[in-house]
Design a protein around this motif. Structure first.
Motif, PDB file in Angstrom:
ATOM      1  N   GLU A  42      39.468  48.239  55.663  1.00  0.00           N
ATOM      2  CA  GLU A  42      39.473  48.790  54.260  1.00  0.00           C
ATOM      3  C   GLU A  42      40.505  49.894  53.997  1.00  0.00           C
ATOM      4  O   GLU A  42      40.906  50.664  55.093  1.00  0.00           O
ATOM      5  N   ARG A  70      36.452  48.330  58.852  1.00  0.00           N
ATOM      6  CA  ARG A  70      35.480  48.222  58.168  1.00  0.00           C
ATOM      7  C   ARG A  70      34.027  49.239  58.796  1.00  0.00           C
ATOM      8  O   ARG A  70      33.241  49.829  58.131  1.00  0.00           O
ATOM      9  N   LYS A  79      37.347  53.258  47.905  1.00  0.00           N
ATOM     10  CA  LYS A  79      38.391  52.675  48.084  1.00  0.00           C
ATOM     11  C   LYS A  79      39.568  52.825  47.291  1.00  0.00           C
ATOM     12  O   LYS A  79      39.435  53.181  46.348  1.00  0.00           O
TER      13      LYS A  79
END
Length: 296
Positions: A42, A70, A79
């Motif tokens: 991510e 992640r 994010k």
């Protein structure tokens, strides 16, 4: 050589070759091992500088992108998506953030969330609003996040004598929290709306309406002084430089001193701006809690 021996040799070589060929055909095919599945990652936002409680998040340069597995993401990590970046524009910091730290949703409060204004105040500070005009708000250019000085102007009339005008500082270096009911400066508003400067989609931007109120972050003593000053005369704002904020109170200036402004000994006590000795003193009574002398 004996033909029988040659025949036996040929048969043996042929049998061996046939056996090896058969083994090659019947040997199980070894399948190559499949590569391991890719590790899910991510992209998260990481602070480029320190944020203190009460600071506003302004612009894309406040954060950079960091790629993490992640499985290693901390709880509530923000994010690096267009939606998440938009949600933190203009947010107020409610938990200190150090440079290089991953931004968490629990550390910021988005604009419009319940309790946004109290969260935007520094500890032990208050919010107070004053009425402004385009002139008293520096041509309407004052923005949330600016630091300003408050100047009180009074006109005095005494019998047949010409009226006199006196101006003096009331507070210095106070932070602007909101202009009207807008907490965001224009650069963040532009980012939120998706515009790209004064021209967007080939259409000229509409000039904002002149502000009518400005909300300031002040100490409790300054809140009382500003409230009294608003009833005594006309309040104007002076924007301080963004490179350095100070609490140097403007000295008293009378109309017959314009052009030859002396220093009347204005001083600042802590975060409370005190005005010149010998000025007007107003006694403010607060029920049974006692009284407070406010000097102008």
């Amino acid at each position: 050589m004996n033909p029988r021996i040659l025949l036996i040799v040929f048969l043996a070589v042929g049998g061996l070759g046939g056996f090896l060929f058969f083994r090659a055909l019947t040997r199980p095919v070894v399948q190559p091992k499949a590569p391991p599945p890719p590790i899910p990652v991510e992209r998260v936002l990481v602070a480029t500088h320190a944020f203190q409680v009460g600071d506003f998040v302004r612009g894309d340069d406040s954060f950079v992108t960091k790629v993490l597995p992640r499985s290693e993401l901390p709880e509530g990590a923000v994010k690096d998506t267009k939606a998440d970046r938009k949600s933190v524009y203009g947010a107020v910091v409610i938990g200190a953030i150090e440079p290089g730290n991953i931004l968490r949703s629990s550390q910021v409060l988005p604009v419009g969330a319940p309790g946004f204004l109290p969260a935007a105040l520094k500890p032990n500070m208050r919010a107070v609003s004053i009425q402004v005009t385009p002139v008293s708000s520096v041509g309407g250019l004052v923005e949330p996040g600016d630091h300003v000085d408050l100047i009180l102007t009074q006109s005095f009339h005494s019998g047949s004598a010409p009226p006199s005008v006196v101006a003096r500082g009331v507070a210095a270096g106070v932070r602007v929290i909101a202009v009207d009911q807008t907490f965001l400066p224009p650069d963040i508003l532009s980012a939120e709306s998706g515009s790209e400067g004064p021209l967007h989609n080939n259409k000229p931007s509409v000039p904002p309406a002149p502000p009518t109120t400005v909300t300031l972050e002040v100490t409790p003593e300054q809140a009382v002084a500003i409230t009294v000053a608003a009833e005594m005369g006309h309040l104007s704002l002076a924007i301080q430089s963004s490179h350095r904020h100070d609490q140097l109170l403007a000295p008293e200036v009378k109309d017959n001193q314009v052009g030859d402004v002396p220093d009347f000994g204005a001083k600042t006590v802590g975060n409370v701006s005190a005005v010149n000795d010998g000025g007007t003193t107003v006694h403010v009574y607060n029920g049974t809690a006692g009284s407070l002398n406010v000097q102008f």
